[in-house]
Design a protein around this motif. Structure first.
Motif, mmCIF file in Angstrom:
data_model
loop_
_atom_site.group_PDB
_atom_site.id
_atom_site.type_symbol
_atom_site.label_atom_id
_atom_site.label_comp_id
_atom_site.label_asym_id
_atom_site.label_seq_id
_atom_site.Cartn_x
_atom_site.Cartn_y
_atom_site.Cartn_z
ATOM 1 N N SER A 1 0.831 -1.209 0.000
ATOM 2 C CA SER A 1 0.000 0.000 0.000
ATOM 3 C C SER A 1 0.863 1.257 0.000
ATOM 4 O O SER A 1 0.533 2.246 -0.668
ATOM 5 C CB SER A 1 -0.923 -0.001 1.223
ATOM 6 O OG SER A 1 -1.830 -1.082 1.169
ATOM 7 N N THR A 2 1.970 1.240 0.727
ATOM 8 C CA THR A 2 2.874 2.389 0.737
ATOM 9 C C THR A 2 3.444 2.637 -0.653
ATOM 10 O O THR A 2 3.544 3.784 -1.104
ATOM 11 C CB THR A 2 4.019 2.159 1.733
ATOM 12 O OG1 THR A 2 3.478 1.991 3.041
ATOM 13 C CG2 THR A 2 4.991 3.322 1.738
ATOM 14 N N PHE A 3 3.796 1.566 -1.357
ATOM 15 C CA PHE A 3 4.340 1.698 -2.714
ATOM 16 C C PHE A 3 3.303 2.295 -3.655
ATOM 17 O O PHE A 3 3.611 3.183 -4.462
ATOM 18 C CB PHE A 3 4.795 0.328 -3.215
ATOM 19 C CG PHE A 3 5.368 0.353 -4.609
ATOM 20 C CD1 PHE A 3 6.604 0.918 -4.856
ATOM 21 C CD2 PHE A 3 4.657 -0.184 -5.671
ATOM 22 C CE1 PHE A 3 7.132 0.953 -6.148
ATOM 23 C CE2 PHE A 3 5.176 -0.155 -6.951
ATOM 24 C CZ PHE A 3 6.419 0.408 -7.200
ATOM 25 N N LEU B 1 -4.017 7.619 -14.164
ATOM 26 C CA LEU B 1 -3.188 6.776 -13.297
ATOM 27 C C LEU B 1 -4.105 6.184 -12.240
ATOM 28 O O LEU B 1 -4.854 6.905 -11.582
ATOM 29 C CB LEU B 1 -2.078 7.587 -12.642
ATOM 30 C CG LEU B 1 -1.201 6.838 -11.621
ATOM 31 C CD1 LEU B 1 -0.444 5.704 -12.296
ATOM 32 C CD2 LEU B 1 -0.232 7.790 -10.921
ATOM 33 N N VAL B 2 -4.071 4.857 -12.085
ATOM 34 C CA VAL B 2 -4.984 4.153 -11.185
ATOM 35 C C VAL B 2 -4.172 3.334 -10.196
ATOM 36 O O VAL B 2 -3.220 2.643 -10.591
ATOM 37 C CB VAL B 2 -5.939 3.229 -11.977
ATOM 38 C CG1 VAL B 2 -6.805 2.404 -11.024
ATOM 39 C CG2 VAL B 2 -6.818 4.049 -12.910
ATOM 40 N N ILE B 3 -4.541 3.409 -8.903
ATOM 41 C CA ILE B 3 -3.972 2.502 -7.904
ATOM 42 C C ILE B 3 -5.127 1.751 -7.240
ATOM 43 O O ILE B 3 -6.099 2.357 -6.800
ATOM 44 C CB ILE B 3 -3.106 3.244 -6.862
ATOM 45 C CG1 ILE B 3 -3.904 4.315 -6.112
ATOM 46 C CG2 ILE B 3 -1.888 3.874 -7.514
ATOM 47 C CD1 ILE B 3 -3.145 4.924 -4.933
ATOM 48 N N LEU B 4 -5.031 0.443 -7.211
ATOM 49 C CA LEU B 4 -6.071 -0.421 -6.650
ATOM 50 C C LEU B 4 -5.428 -1.366 -5.649
ATOM 51 O O LEU B 4 -4.429 -2.021 -5.957
ATOM 52 C CB LEU B 4 -6.760 -1.228 -7.755
ATOM 53 C CG LEU B 4 -7.601 -0.418 -8.760
ATOM 54 C CD1 LEU B 4 -7.693 -1.148 -10.082
ATOM 55 C CD2 LEU B 4 -8.969 -0.152 -8.197
ATOM 56 N N ASP B 5 -6.001 -1.445 -4.462
ATOM 57 C CA ASP B 5 -5.412 -2.247 -3.381
ATOM 58 C C ASP B 5 -6.404 -3.315 -2.928
ATOM 59 O O ASP B 5 -7.434 -3.003 -2.328
ATOM 60 C CB ASP B 5 -5.019 -1.339 -2.217
ATOM 61 C CG ASP B 5 -4.153 -2.054 -1.190
ATOM 62 O OD1 ASP B 5 -3.731 -3.196 -1.468
ATOM 63 O OD2 ASP B 5 -3.900 -1.494 -0.119
ATOM 64 N N PHE C 1 -6.987 8.028 -9.977
ATOM 65 C CA PHE C 1 -8.010 7.247 -9.289
ATOM 66 C C PHE C 1 -7.352 6.367 -8.228
ATOM 67 O O PHE C 1 -6.317 5.757 -8.470
ATOM 68 C CB PHE C 1 -8.787 6.361 -10.266
ATOM 69 C CG PHE C 1 -9.609 7.125 -11.264
ATOM 70 C CD1 PHE C 1 -10.889 7.564 -10.940
ATOM 71 C CD2 PHE C 1 -9.114 7.406 -12.528
ATOM 72 C CE1 PHE C 1 -11.652 8.269 -11.851
ATOM 73 C CE2 PHE C 1 -9.869 8.106 -13.448
ATOM 74 C CZ PHE C 1 -11.147 8.543 -13.111
ATOM 75 N N SER C 2 -7.994 6.290 -7.062
ATOM 76 C CA SER C 2 -7.458 5.509 -5.946
ATOM 77 C C SER C 2 -8.557 4.674 -5.312
ATOM 78 O O SER C 2 -9.613 5.193 -4.966
ATOM 79 C CB SER C 2 -6.846 6.448 -4.896
ATOM 80 O OG SER C 2 -6.518 5.739 -3.726
ATOM 81 N N ARG C 3 -8.299 3.382 -5.177
ATOM 82 C CA ARG C 3 -9.198 2.493 -4.418
ATOM 83 C C ARG C 3 -8.320 1.771 -3.414
ATOM 84 O O ARG C 3 -7.803 0.687 -3.633
ATOM 85 C CB ARG C 3 -9.899 1.513 -5.372
ATOM 86 C CG ARG C 3 -10.565 0.306 -4.660
ATOM 87 C CD ARG C 3 -11.933 0.607 -4.122
ATOM 88 N NE ARG C 3 -11.955 1.340 -2.889
ATOM 89 C CZ ARG C 3 -11.740 0.817 -1.685
ATOM 90 N NH1 ARG C 3 -11.440 -0.449 -1.519
ATOM 91 N NH2 ARG C 3 -11.842 1.570 -0.609
ATOM 92 N N VAL C 4 -8.113 2.449 -2.265
ATOM 93 C CA VAL C 4 -7.205 1.957 -1.232
ATOM 94 C C VAL C 4 -7.902 2.057 0.108
ATOM 95 O O VAL C 4 -8.615 3.027 0.373
ATOM 96 C CB VAL C 4 -5.898 2.777 -1.211
ATOM 97 C CG1 VAL C 4 -4.975 2.293 -0.120
ATOM 98 C CG2 VAL C 4 -5.200 2.694 -2.567
ATOM 99 N N GLY C 5 -7.679 1.069 0.968
ATOM 100 C CA GLY C 5 -8.263 1.111 2.307
ATOM 101 C C GLY C 5 -9.657 0.519 2.335
ATOM 102 O O GLY C 5 -10.226 0.115 1.307
ATOM 103 N N ALA C 6 -10.228 0.469 3.559
ATOM 104 C CA ALA C 6 -11.552 -0.115 3.766
ATOM 105 C C ALA C 6 -12.371 0.823 4.632
ATOM 106 O O ALA C 6 -11.921 1.279 5.671
ATOM 107 C CB ALA C 6 -11.439 -1.486 4.435
ATOM 108 N N ALA C 7 -13.590 1.119 4.174
ATOM 109 C CA ALA C 7 -14.479 1.994 4.944
ATOM 110 C C ALA C 7 -15.912 1.724 4.525
ATOM 111 O O ALA C 7 -16.183 1.446 3.356
ATOM 112 C CB ALA C 7 -14.124 3.461 4.715
ATOM 113 N N ASP C 8 -16.835 1.774 5.506
ATOM 114 C CA ASP C 8 -18.246 1.600 5.181
ATOM 115 C C ASP C 8 -18.932 2.958 5.155
ATOM 116 O O ASP C 8 -18.333 3.983 5.427
ATOM 117 C CB ASP C 8 -18.933 0.657 6.175
ATOM 118 C CG ASP C 8 -18.710 1.097 7.615
ATOM 119 O OD1 ASP C 8 -18.494 2.301 7.834
ATOM 120 O OD2 ASP C 8 -18.751 0.234 8.507
#
Length: 501
Positions: free
Chosen positions: A257-259, A325-329, A290-297
């Motif tokens: 995730s840091t990377f 540029l897209v990051i997906l975790d 675009f970023s899809r990182v972490g978990a939240a409701d």
């Protein structure tokens, strides 16, 4: 303003265009600054109505009124000295309260000489131990003092209103200067940060390359520097050419995730005009990140963690372009294993074939690495770890190739899970990895700890029903107190013989 303009004028190559705009935006405010400097005192009150904010020497009439109000103590002290000499009463005092104002107070037993109607002293109040008087002269001085203070405050408010009026007439110029100062503050801060933290100047192009050498996460690096936990491990990232989609695998806490985040931050910093935390950076201009990182409701809208994840993923797949540029975790982790794997698999294919954008995709689904043989512009990378003495060491380095294990149980051990839970997890993992998952899960269900305990109890009951074993019977017949050391040794050998099949 003047100092900055003089500094820029000394530049051999001339100031950069943006700094030149800043210098012009600062404007010329010497006249206003001079007036405010002369008008306002060094220590300003919280509220204007309290007064005392106009500096001495700025307005002559105000200074006169303040002198009268300020010298009231000296004038009152002079009157008290004269009254003491006139009456011969050494204990006479001139005092003040909010009801009577200024008054003369003497002890009751010495007040008789002052009670005469023809004298200058006017009786005001009699108390048990004291009598209070006033004089025409004292009343006039009180009126002058009170009037001077009120007039001084009223004059200060007029001066304040005049200053505000002049500032409002220059509001546009002041706002422009404030904006220029804000820009200068940002530029100076970024410049100082770049010099202190060894940032480098990025190259922004019109292409779609993304090449970062020895990139670092600016926030994590600063945090490590404060705590003294060692240097940040720099990693490169090349999404150019046939590698525009990276599939990143590796255990938790290894730095995936840091990377992802550090490369997104480098893109943002580069396009905002800042130097970046890297040895070198060449980035094709990004239209959207675009970023899809972490978990939240989202409980207020009735959305689970997985639903939020899917909504955000849908926005990415529907809006990302070739210049994005897209990051997906860890897409798909919030549902059943095969459902999550299927969604992650399809998402990778869509990004590769349809969006065709630069992307970093971190996952624990090692099955996705098989897509490297199907998707030509996907490359597999992993976070390096080292096994040592039954534990693992996180190297925080990105290497080419896929990870062979997730090391989840090792991470659970670091988190402090009980030893019994860890042993059971290792047993379950070994059974699942050996054969068919469906059959393995069924056998594990039969071997749940609850049933295992019941099975042990059943075995004990069965053994009790069959009677004592030959060894138990022989041991029961032995009386240790009647045996010599040699006989005890012989009995021990007999018991050992009975244990042999």
């Amino acid at each position: 303003g003047p100092g900055l303009r003089a500094l820029l004028a000394r530049a051999k190559l001339g100031p950069p265009p943006l700094l030149q705009e800043v210098a012009e935006g600062l404007g010329h405010h010497a006249e206003l600054v001079d007036r405010l400097g002369r008008a306002l005192g060094p220590d300003l009150p919280l509220l204007a109505r309290d007064g005392g904010f106009v500096a001495p020497g700025y307005h002559a009439a105000l200074d006169e009124l303040r002198t009268l109000a300020g010298e009231s103590k000296r004038l009152i002290a002079g009157l008290q000295t004269r009254y003491v000499a006139d009456t011969g009463i050494d204990s006479l005092k001139v005092k003040h309260n909010n009801v009577l104002g200024y008054f003369i107070e003497v002890a009751a037993k010495r007040a008789d000489p002052m009670m005469g109607k023809d004298g200058p002293y006017i009786h005001r109040q009699t108390m048990a131990n004291a009598v209070r008087f006033t004089t025409v002269e004292l009343s006039e001085l009180e009126d002058k003092v009170r009037g001077a203070a009120d007039k001084a405050l009223a004059l200060e408010m007029e001066l304040f209103k005049d200053l505000c009026g002049e500032i409002l007439t220059r509001a546009a110029e002041i706002a422009e200067a404030a904006a220029a100062l804000a820009t200068l503050d940002v530029l100076a801060s970024l410049g100082e940060l770049a010099a202190d933290q060894r940032y480098t100047r990025p190259e922004i192009t019109t292409g779609t390359e993304f090449v970062v050498e020895d990139g670092r996460h600016p926030v994590v690096e600063a945090a490590l520097g404060r705590t003294g936990d060692g240097p940040f491990v720099a990693n490169g990232c090349d999404l150019s050419g046939g590698n525009r989609l990276w599939l990143l695998t590796g255990p938790n806490m290894a730095g995936k995730s840091t990377f992802l985040r550090q490369n997104a931050l480098i893109a943002v910093m580069a396009q905002m005009g800042s130097f970046v935390p890297a040895a070198k950076a060449r980035i094709g201009a990004v239209d959207r990140l675009f970023s899809r990182v972490g978990a939240a409701d989202d409980l207020a809208r009735g959305r689970s963690t997985f639903m939020v994840e899917m909504v955000e993923t849908a926005a990415i797949l529907n809006q990302a372009t070739e210049r994005s540029l897209v990051i997906l975790d860890e897409i798909g982790r919030g549902t059943a294993t095969f459902d999550g794997l299927s969604i992650a698999w399809a998402t990778v294919e869509h990004i590769h074939d349809v969006n065709r954008c630069r992307a970093l995709f971190a996952t624990h689904y090692h099955e996705l690495t098989l897509l490297a043989g199907k998707l030509p512009e996907l490359s597999c990378h992993s976070m390096r770890v080292k096994e040592w003495q039954g534990s693992i060491v996180f190297l925080h380095e990105v290497a080419t190739g896929a990870a062979d294990r997730s090391y989840g149980i090792h991470v659970a051990k670091l988190a402090g899970l009980p030893a019994a839970v860890l042993h059971r997890a290792e047993d379950v993992l070994e059974r699942l990895e050996k054969g068919d998952q469906g059959g393995a899960v069924a056998s594990l269900a039969e071997d749940l700890p609850l049933f295992a305990v019941a099975l042990k109890k059943a075995e004990k009951k069965e053994a009790a029903a069959q009677g004592p074993s030959p060894v138990e019977a022989a041991l029961k017949a032995v009386n240790p107190d009647d045996l010599t050391p040699k006989q005890a040794l012989e009995e021990l050998y007999k018991l050992r013989e009975l244990l042999r099949p």
